[in-house]
Design an enzyme around this catalytic site. Structure first.
Site, PDB file in Angstrom:
ATOM      1  N   LEU A   1      -3.914  -1.823   1.347  1.00 39.64           N
ATOM      2  CA  LEU A   1      -2.685  -1.052   1.541  1.00 39.64           C
ATOM      3  C   LEU A   1      -1.520  -1.779   0.891  1.00 39.64           C
ATOM      4  CD1 LEU A   1      -0.957   1.191   2.967  1.00 39.64           C
ATOM      5  CD2 LEU A   1      -0.817  -0.357   4.929  1.00 39.64           C
ATOM      6  N   SER A   2      -0.714  -1.056   0.097  1.00 40.35           N
ATOM      7  CA  SER A   2       0.521  -1.597  -0.464  1.00 40.35           C
ATOM      8  C   SER A   2       0.238  -2.829  -1.335  1.00 40.35           C
ATOM      9  CB  SER A   2       1.514  -1.887   0.667  1.00 40.35           C
ATOM     10  OG  SER A   2       2.817  -2.077   0.177  1.00 40.35           O
ATOM     11  N   ALA A   3       0.767  -4.004  -0.972  1.00 36.70           N
ATOM     12  CA  ALA A   3       0.455  -5.211  -1.738  1.00 36.70           C
ATOM     13  C   ALA A   3      -1.042  -5.465  -1.744  1.00 36.70           C
ATOM     14  CB  ALA A   3       1.195  -6.410  -1.154  1.00 36.70           C
TER      15      ALA A   3
ATOM     16  N   HIS B   1      -4.521   2.331  -1.308  1.00 33.92           N
ATOM     17  CA  HIS B   1      -3.625   3.167  -0.505  1.00 33.92           C
ATOM     18  C   HIS B   1      -2.191   2.685  -0.714  1.00 33.92           C
ATOM     19  CE1 HIS B   1      -2.071   5.772   2.519  1.00 33.92           C
ATOM     20  NE2 HIS B   1      -3.236   6.014   3.099  1.00 33.92           N
TER      21      HIS B   1
END
Length: 299
Positions: free
Chosen positions: A125-127, A149
């Site tokens: 997720l994200s980073a 994601h």
């Protein structure tokens, strides 16, 4: 070390010349005698392994579907906000920095839990999503497919400044020629995400097209989750019918794991279940025995 017992969620620490990583490893209920698939989950900024496990609800799915889950945890010493350092060139290549450390931990978990090395997947997720894309590119001999994601594609940043620009949808990726085809990938992105601009999802298709995979056949599907969140799912196949990329746009969703548990941070419980859809995508794929034997063992 003995193989973790069924239903256990153990803490561990992995050390190598590339650094040290704490981790949590979940072994599902049932028999541990079989060699199960392994899913590596990379959390986002300000998250921990335990928080990410709660928010994604992956352990519950592991019990249902029969796979192991590894949650590496970034340290405050490596990044004050616990972000994976995906934007830095020293953490974007095989055999260096965080990719080498995560790959080493993954191999350690495979050995410890007697996982099936032909069925190992990475998601984030994200980073953590950006880091997962890097892991898939750097270690195609370890991972079979990638889940992203709310993340930024590989090649969009080489500094903190360019990373922030890419996250705002103002990336300035360098022109590239033909590149190696990415691993099969499933991408989720909320179209009201104010942390990672929704335009970043399109860059994963650009990366695939830059690998010149031949003619792509695309299909688009619309749907609505049980809790009323609309989504669009686009599937890109090779001319031979192999799915190379799936992109899910979650309409009205922000920066959170779609269908995640509200007890975890950065989740959107109203959305379709990203975790279940990733597992559908992952578990239908495995590396052939021939390719597994030819896999390069180096860090």
């Amino acid at each position: 070390m003995p193989r973790p017992s069924a239903g256990s969620f153990i803490n561990g620490e992995f050390q190598s010349r590339h650094g040290t990583l704490a981790y949590k490893l979940y072994t599902p209920v049932g028999s541990t005698r079989r060699r199960m698939p392994l899913v590596v989950m990379l959390h986002g900024c300000a998250q921990t392994a335990a928080d990410f496990a709660t928010g994604t609800d992956m352990n519950r799915l592991a019990d249902e579907l029969g796979f192991l889950v590894l949650y590496p945890q970034q340290s405050h010493s490596a990044n004050l906000a616990r972000c994976w350092n995906w934007h830095a060139p020293e953490h974007q290549l095989r055999g260096r920095g965080e990719p080498a450390l995560i790959a080493g931990l993954t191999r350690h978990a495979i050995a410890l839990a007697r996982a099936n090395p032909s069925r190992v997947y990475v998601a984030g997720l994200s980073a953590g999503a950006a880091a997962a894309a890097i892991m898939g590119s750097a270690y195609p001999d370890v991972f079979v497919a990638v889940g992203v994601h709310s993340g930024v594609a590989l090649g969009q940043a080489d500094s903190l400044t360019s990373a922030m620009a890419a996250m705002r949808g103002k990336g300035t990726a360098k022109p590239v020629g033909k590149t190696r085809r990415p691993l099969p990938m499933i991408v989720f992105q909320g179209d009201r995400d104010r942390v990672v601009h929704p335009s970043n999802a399109a860059e994963f298709l650009t990366s695939l097209e830059n690998s010149r995979p031949g003619q792509l056949v695309s299909q688009s599907f619309s749907g609505r989750s049980a809790k009323g969140r609309d989504f669009t799912r686009k599937v890109y196949k090779s001319s031979g019918g192999n799915v190379l990329l799936e992109v899910w746009t979650i309409h009205g969703s922000g920066h959170g794991w779609s269908g995640g548990h509200a007890a975890g941070s950065y989740t959107d419980p109203a959305g379709p279940e990203a975790s279940r859809e990733m597992l559908r995508f992952f578990l239908s794929r495995k590396r052939s025995t021939r390719l597994l034997r030819a896999a390069h063992p180096a860090a």
